[in-house]
Motif scaffolding. Structure first.
Motif, mmCIF file in Angstrom:
data_model
loop_
_atom_site.group_PDB
_atom_site.id
_atom_site.type_symbol
_atom_site.label_atom_id
_atom_site.label_comp_id
_atom_site.label_asym_id
_atom_site.label_seq_id
_atom_site.Cartn_x
_atom_site.Cartn_y
_atom_site.Cartn_z
ATOM 1 N N SER A 159 0.978 -1.091 -0.037
ATOM 2 C CA SER A 159 -0.028 0.179 -0.032
ATOM 3 C C SER A 159 0.913 1.306 0.186
ATOM 4 O O SER A 159 1.744 1.289 0.586
ATOM 5 C CB SER A 159 -0.840 -0.085 1.419
ATOM 6 N N VAL A 160 0.544 2.161 -0.769
ATOM 7 C CA VAL A 160 1.054 3.525 -0.742
ATOM 8 C C VAL A 160 1.096 4.259 0.736
ATOM 9 O O VAL A 160 0.385 3.956 1.520
ATOM 10 C CB VAL A 160 0.493 4.418 -1.509
ATOM 11 N N GLN A 161 2.304 4.547 0.918
ATOM 12 C CA GLN A 161 2.533 5.446 2.309
ATOM 13 C C GLN A 161 1.834 6.766 2.553
ATOM 14 O O GLN A 161 2.001 7.872 2.151
ATOM 15 C CB GLN A 161 3.920 5.605 2.507
ATOM 16 N N TYR A 162 0.706 6.565 3.372
ATOM 17 C CA TYR A 162 -0.228 7.849 3.504
ATOM 18 C C TYR A 162 0.259 8.484 5.161
ATOM 19 O O TYR A 162 0.355 7.622 6.132
ATOM 20 C CB TYR A 162 -1.664 7.520 4.063
ATOM 21 N N ALA A 163 0.721 9.655 4.874
ATOM 22 C CA ALA A 163 1.296 10.234 6.082
ATOM 23 C C ALA A 163 0.669 11.740 6.381
ATOM 24 O O ALA A 163 1.173 12.454 7.263
ATOM 25 C CB ALA A 163 2.695 10.323 5.786
ATOM 26 N N ARG A 164 -0.569 11.789 5.655
ATOM 27 C CA ARG A 164 -1.180 13.068 6.013
ATOM 28 C C ARG A 164 -1.701 13.111 7.634
ATOM 29 O O ARG A 164 -2.268 12.342 8.005
ATOM 30 C CB ARG A 164 -2.357 13.413 5.227
ATOM 31 N N LEU A 165 -1.597 14.313 8.148
ATOM 32 C CA LEU A 165 -2.170 14.377 9.421
ATOM 33 C C LEU A 165 -3.590 14.349 9.286
ATOM 34 O O LEU A 165 -4.090 15.295 8.542
ATOM 35 C CB LEU A 165 -1.385 15.686 9.911
ATOM 36 N N SER A 192 -7.455 -7.859 6.092
ATOM 37 C CA SER A 192 -6.958 -8.570 4.678
ATOM 38 C C SER A 192 -6.021 -7.553 4.076
ATOM 39 O O SER A 192 -6.206 -6.447 3.637
ATOM 40 C CB SER A 192 -8.264 -8.765 3.940
ATOM 41 N N SER A 193 -4.942 -8.005 3.986
ATOM 42 C CA SER A 193 -3.736 -7.383 3.043
ATOM 43 C C SER A 193 -4.312 -7.596 1.564
ATOM 44 O O SER A 193 -3.512 -6.392 0.708
ATOM 45 C CB SER A 193 -2.268 -7.994 3.231
ATOM 46 N N THR A 194 -4.835 -8.727 1.384
ATOM 47 C CA THR A 194 -5.075 -8.946 -0.193
ATOM 48 C C THR A 194 -6.257 -7.647 -0.647
ATOM 49 O O THR A 194 -6.089 -6.873 -1.619
ATOM 50 C CB THR A 194 -5.797 -10.080 -0.509
ATOM 51 N N ALA A 195 -7.336 -7.496 0.221
ATOM 52 C CA ALA A 195 -8.080 -6.518 -0.129
ATOM 53 C C ALA A 195 -7.419 -4.979 -0.074
ATOM 54 O O ALA A 195 -7.792 -4.268 -0.666
ATOM 55 C CB ALA A 195 -9.264 -6.479 1.179
ATOM 56 N N GLN A 196 -6.555 -4.589 0.923
ATOM 57 C CA GLN A 196 -5.658 -3.506 0.668
ATOM 58 C C GLN A 196 -4.773 -3.347 -0.604
ATOM 59 O O GLN A 196 -4.925 -2.166 -1.159
ATOM 60 C CB GLN A 196 -4.796 -3.309 1.989
ATOM 61 N N ASP A 197 -4.337 -4.364 -1.078
ATOM 62 C CA ASP A 197 -3.497 -4.244 -2.179
ATOM 63 C C ASP A 197 -4.420 -4.177 -3.344
ATOM 64 O O ASP A 197 -4.057 -3.444 -4.290
ATOM 65 C CB ASP A 197 -2.773 -5.795 -2.525
ATOM 66 N N PHE A 198 -5.917 -4.679 -3.149
ATOM 67 C CA PHE A 198 -6.676 -4.676 -4.487
ATOM 68 C C PHE A 198 -6.950 -3.284 -4.298
ATOM 69 O O PHE A 198 -7.323 -2.526 -5.567
ATOM 70 C CB PHE A 198 -8.051 -5.460 -4.134
ATOM 71 N N LEU A 199 -7.561 -2.490 -3.086
ATOM 72 C CA LEU A 199 -8.019 -1.076 -3.200
ATOM 73 C C LEU A 199 -6.850 -0.137 -3.856
ATOM 74 O O LEU A 199 -7.034 0.769 -4.636
ATOM 75 C CB LEU A 199 -8.169 -0.694 -1.949
ATOM 76 N N SER A 538 5.394 -0.285 -10.615
ATOM 77 C CA SER A 538 6.935 -0.302 -10.500
ATOM 78 C C SER A 538 7.478 0.663 -9.253
ATOM 79 O O SER A 538 8.285 0.208 -8.423
ATOM 80 C CB SER A 538 7.787 -0.099 -11.619
ATOM 81 N N TRP A 539 7.205 1.813 -9.484
ATOM 82 C CA TRP A 539 7.441 2.749 -8.386
ATOM 83 C C TRP A 539 7.022 2.506 -6.920
ATOM 84 O O TRP A 539 7.872 2.399 -6.156
ATOM 85 C CB TRP A 539 7.263 4.361 -8.768
ATOM 86 N N THR A 540 5.696 2.127 -6.875
ATOM 87 C CA THR A 540 5.204 1.751 -5.524
ATOM 88 C C THR A 540 5.875 0.726 -4.948
ATOM 89 O O THR A 540 6.136 0.650 -3.765
ATOM 90 C CB THR A 540 3.608 1.665 -5.605
ATOM 91 N N TYR A 541 5.901 -0.477 -5.808
ATOM 92 C CA TYR A 541 6.528 -1.548 -5.522
ATOM 93 C C TYR A 541 7.835 -1.386 -4.860
ATOM 94 O O TYR A 541 8.260 -1.814 -3.925
ATOM 95 C CB TYR A 541 6.731 -2.791 -6.545
#
Length: 739
Positions: A159-165, A192-199, A538-541
């Motif tokens: 999952s992309v790194q979300y850092a917003r306050l 579920s990490s699979t569901a998170q990856d899907f989103l 590719s960048w996210t991975y």
């Protein structure tokens, strides 16, 4: 009004940085953003944990109270940026039907289908529902994803790194205790990490499809407008139209650097004139040709049309969908303006103008059905043909602006989430944080657009490619908005189903009709979307692998103190600023540097910079500092506004950091040590990491890391590229991460 925020834990540091910022919404500082004050560092760390307690104020223009005149002005400006694609759709819809021998009943049914598609999919869905699902004023697929991320704890490494306050600006609706389904879905997503990856993949896919359409929209709109000139002169060939389109498109992309505000003030009069003249001509055609055409507002004509025409009516959906292709751009452009301005602009100007324009064309076609292949220009009264040709050409250029601006917005969101290679983002407005421009993305879109025009030579394949990917973006938006309604708004399941099922059904029907366009040129936007998706995946991975590597190998305070206290380490005089984009913990590259050089400055400051969504950060709020261990190592978080100069070349920067460090130190000896180091040499060190897949990785992982990610990393901007640091005192330290 006071707004406070969540606590962000920063692992493995030896102090607690409890920085309670309170934001007075009504206060005005000299930067035009919210007043930031009350910064302090207090307390001792427990178990090596550093925590920031911080408030966050959304960009000023998004929640600001506007007067009626200011809101109308903002709505007026939105006409030149947001609605170009939607507004110029009457040029394309009827001419794309490819139908012949249409009866009056067929035309009335077609008009009814157009009106209710506009009403249901744009007015009701986007204007009244989806626009409310913003992420701190930002719109688009990524905004929906981020909105969900703020309320659902994602743990998937991909999952992309979300850092917003967090803020308290998002009000949760009271569902009367009926949110069992929403709670269950939230728990399922968190487990579920699979569901998170899907989103995550779903959000990336929707974003890439918007970019794909962003390259196609300018090509199609400008060509469609200029092709009208061929009906007036046989000497003008298709090649002439193609090259004239190229010239206009180059001019359009060249003016993007002026910024959204200047572009909107230039383009808004054109669009206002476009809507006014088309409305007048529509009224004239209705009165002159077929006044009873307005009966098409009754949806029962749609049912009759499908019952009488079957597959022909289903094929017609491809053309009807061209009338709403700008709806997703309207949502993605939300960050350039605000929700109320966009709602006013569409509800009171764009929507009625489009309905009347389509009704006028249909009234004309009832008497002249053979003119359907050139319906828009044929329906123009002869005395106004050439003025309307000029206006339509200018409007076609403007129509491209909504998708171009949308691409800038979603790339900015992608950079914030670190799932797109770093490109230059220029803020073009001091008042509106969401108004941005990216030179690299602008040039890429320009090359793709001109390539499409020249490659397809303005043929029917280009028209077939228009809009085929947008339907997938709409389906993704429907799905994510339904999740927002269930999990965040806690809407009753009945209302969620009343939103999800009808729109998923309608959009799926449109999708099946549009699939037939893929072999006939519709593959082009899919190819562009696939290209950008491969880049983002590719960048996210690669970034997720890097973050996992650093999390597993980051140093703790005890390890660092032991390493620096060793007799083999030489402490040279002066101060070292070690830059890293790792906010949490001590990066492994610092250990790599010390271990291989056996030398460290007597004072080392680990620096992380962050850009806040305000115009400027006041000097007294710029630094957040703390102590790391007992060996002269400190942590410094430097905050900038998007209009701040990030100049670190002069002595003022070093003096400011030293002053901040002295404020957290109690012993005189340590203060004297810092002051003495400041009088000597200062060096700036930038850490650069390179990823390499190990032999145990699969072939796909090796290809993505060793080729795609590394290529993107080499050709993207550095994380500290915006910093102005003295080059003669800068060192770059590299480290190979074998993952």
């Amino acid at each position: 009004m006071l707004i406070t925020s969540q606590v962000l834990p920063l692992k493995r540091s030896n102090f607690a940085c409890s920085c309670m910022k309170m934001v007075d919404v009504n206060a005005k500082n000299r930067g035009g953003g919210p007043d930031l004050f009350g910064e302090k560092i207090e307390g001792e760390a427990e178990n090596g944990t550093m925590s920031f307690t911080r408030s966050y104020q959304p960009p000023q223009h998004r929640d600001k109270e506007y007067s009626a005149m200011q809101m109308l002005l903002l709505a007026y400006q939105s006409l030149g940026v947001v609605y170009g694609d939607l507004g110029t759709s009457p040029v394309n819809v009827f001419s794309s039907t490819r139908l012949t021998n249409l009866s009056e009943e067929d035309l009335v049914g077609t008009l009814s289908l157009i009106i209710w598609t506009l009403t249901s999919l744009v007015l009701i869905k986007y204007v009244f529902v989806v626009l409310h699902a913003d992420d701190h004023g930002e719109g688009g697929t990524f905004a929906l994803y981020c909105y969900i991320r703020r309320h659902v704890n994602f743990h998937s490494k991909f999952s992309v790194q979300y850092a917003r306050l967090e803020t308290k600006t998002n009000v949760t609706c009271d569902g009367g205790g009926r949110f069992n389904l929403g709670k269950r879905i939230k728990k399922f997503l968190e487990r579920s990490s699979t569901a998170q990856d899907f989103l995550t993949v779903l959000a990336l896919l929707g974003t890439c499809m918007v970019i794909g359409d962003g390259a196609l929209t300018p090509a199609t709109c400008v060509l469609s407008a200029l092709q009208g000139i061929q009906s007036r002169s046989s000497k003008i060939t298709q090649d002439h139209v193609v090259w004239l389109s190229v010239v206009l498109l180059l001019a359009l992309f060249a003016c993007q650097r002026c910024g959204t505000r200047k572009v909107s003030f230039s383009f808004s009069p054109i669009m206002l004139m476009w809507f006014a003249t088309n409305t007048s001509i529509g009224v004239y055609n209705i009165i002159n040709y077929h006044p009873s055409i307005l009966k098409a507002v009754s949806p029962h004509y749609i049912v009759k049309f499908f019952m009488n025409n079957g597959k022909t009516a289903w094929d017609l959906l491809r053309a009807v969908f061209l009338g709403i292709t700008g709806a997703e751009a309207m949502f993605a452009d939300l960050g350039h303006f605000n929700r109320r301005a966009i709602q006013i602009g569409f509800s009171f100007v764009v929507y009625p103008a489009l309905v009347i324009t389509y009704a006028g064309q249909t009234a004309y076609l009832v008497k002249n059905p053979e003119k359907i292949t050139d319906a828009y220009y044929s329906s123009l009264p002869e005395p106004v043909y050439w003025p309307m040709f000029v206006i339509s050409t200018l409007a076609a250029v403007v129509s491209s602006q909504s998708m171009i601006s949308a691409c800038f917005s979603i790339i900015k969101q992608s950079l914030f989430l670190d799932c797109f290679p770093r490109v230059n983002i220029i803020h073009t407005s001091s008042q509106h944080e969401g108004q941005v421009y990216s030179p690299e993305i602008n040039y890429i879109l320009m090359i793709l657009t001109v390539g499409l025009v020249v490659g397809f030579k303005g043929g029917v394949e280009l028209a077939n490619a228009y809009g085929v990917v947008v339907i997938w973006v709409m389906i993704i938006t429907t799905f994510l908005t339904s999740l927002v309604m269930l999990i965040i708004w806690k809407t009753s399941v009945v209302f969620v189903l009343a939103f999800f099922l009808p729109y998923m059904l309608i959009e799926s029907i449109f999708m099946t009709s549009l699939l037939n366009k893929i072999p006939q040129g519709g593959w082009a936007p899919y190819a562009i979307s696939a290209f950008f998706l491969s880049v983002m995946l590719s960048w996210t991975y690669g970034r997720s692998k890097r973050i996992a590597y650093e999390a597993e190998r980051e140093m703790n305070i005890r390890e660092m103190d032991q390493m620096l206290s060793s007799s083999n380490i030489y402490r040279t005089p002066g101060i070292c600023f070690f830059f890293t984009d790792l906010v949490y913990g001590i990066p492994p590259i610092l250990h790599h540097y010390v271990q291989n050089t056996n030398a460290v400055r007597e004072v080392m400051v680990v620096v992380t910079t962050r850009t806040l969504p305000i115009k400027t950060v006041l000097p007294e709020d710029r630094w957040i500092v703390g102590k790391l261990g007992n060996q002269g190592v400190y942590r410094c978080l430097v905050q900038y506004g998007y209009k701040d100069s990030q100049d670190m070349k002069g002595h003022d920067y070093v003096a400011s950091v030293v002053t901040q460090l002295e404020g957290i130190i109690d012993t005189r000896n340590e203060k004297q040590k810092i002051q003495s180091a400041a009088q000597k040499e200062t060096v700036f060190i930038i850490g650069r990491t390179i990823l390499k897949a190990n032999k145990e990785s699969g072939m796909l992982a090796q290809f993505m890391i060793d080729y795609l990610y590394r290529f993107l990393q080499k050709n993207s901007r550095s994380a500290v590229s915006t910093l102005e640091i003295p080059s003669q005192r800068t060192l770059q330290i590299g480290m190979l991460y074998e993952i």
